[in-house]
Design an enzyme around this catalytic site. Structure first.
Site, short mmCIF file in Angstrom:
data_model
loop_
_atom_site.label_atom_id
_atom_site.label_comp_id
_atom_site.label_asym_id
_atom_site.label_seq_id
_atom_site.Cartn_x
_atom_site.Cartn_y
_atom_site.Cartn_z
N CYS A 7 0.86 -1.18 0.00
CA CYS A 7 0.00 0.00 0.00
C CYS A 7 0.90 1.23 0.00
CB CYS A 7 -1.00 -0.01 1.15
SG CYS A 7 -0.32 0.22 2.81
N ASN A 10 2.30 1.63 4.35
CA ASN A 10 2.53 0.38 5.08
C ASN A 10 2.18 0.49 6.55
OD1 ASN A 10 5.29 -1.89 5.78
ND2 ASN A 10 3.23 -2.41 5.17
N CYS A 12 -1.55 0.77 7.33
CA CYS A 12 -2.97 0.41 7.45
C CYS A 12 -3.31 -0.83 6.63
CB CYS A 12 -3.88 1.57 7.04
SG CYS A 12 -3.88 2.98 8.17
N ARG A 13 -3.47 -0.63 5.33
CA ARG A 13 -4.01 -1.70 4.49
C ARG A 13 -3.08 -2.89 4.32
NH1 ARG A 13 -5.25 1.80 -0.64
NH2 ARG A 13 -3.34 2.78 0.11
N SER A 14 -1.83 -2.66 3.94
CA SER A 14 -0.95 -3.81 3.68
C SER A 14 -0.59 -4.59 4.95
CB SER A 14 0.28 -3.41 2.87
OG SER A 14 1.03 -2.41 3.49
N ASP A 120 -8.31 3.51 1.41
CA ASP A 120 -7.33 3.78 2.46
C ASP A 120 -8.03 4.34 3.70
OD1 ASP A 120 -5.20 4.51 4.06
OD2 ASP A 120 -4.06 5.40 2.42
#
Length: 149
Positions: A7, A10, A12-14, A120
């Site tokens: 993401c 690095n 939140c999402r990934s 995001d």
């Protein structure tokens, strides 16, 4: 199989995708080598964002040990698959990829959740909604990776 989730920062999402896939793969008895990274360097060395950690922890996923890092060219030879959370990060990764890279590069989602991008939550503030999408994407990914019965 070695998979890198990607993401922007690095935080939140990934890392959430890494944690969710790790837990679901472990529950399914599937051995995977997982990591996550960001295309940007703003948060290198930091743990995942507090609200994302809290939302993940409420669902039984522990992200506390993870630390942000930036995508590097060597990742394209170290991993089999690099899965981006959105099209912009996919394009940014493609620009960094060396010629003849080993890793396949694709979006994490391929429409199973009704979308191809993970919004995001750092900006939307919808950490639970983000996790809903990541969990659905993780189940779809693991189904594709499972050997036929």
């Amino acid at each position: 199989m070695r998979i890198l989730f990607l993401c922007l920062g690095n935080i939140c999402r990934s890392p959430a995708a890494e944690g969710v896939v790790r837990q679901l793969a472990q529950d399914a008895g599937l051995a995977l080598d997982l990591d996550s990274a960001g295309t940007g360097d703003w948060h290198v060395g930091e743990p995942p964002y507090g609200p994302m950690q809290a939302a993940a922890r409420a669902r039984g996923y522990d992200l506390a040990a993870l630390r942000a890092r930036q995508l590097v060219r060597a990742d394209f030879d170290r991993f089999d698959l690099i899965l981006a959370m959105d099209r912009q990060n996919l394009r940014d990764a493609a620009r960094l990829a060396p010629a003849g890279a080993r890793a396949g590069l694709a979006l994490f989602l391929n429409g199973e959740t009704g979308t191809e991008e993970v919004p995001d939550p750092y900006y939307t503030r919808d950490f639970d909604g983000c996790l809903d999408i990541i969990e659905a994407g993780a189940r779809a990914l693991l189904a594709r990776l499972q050997p036929p019965q």
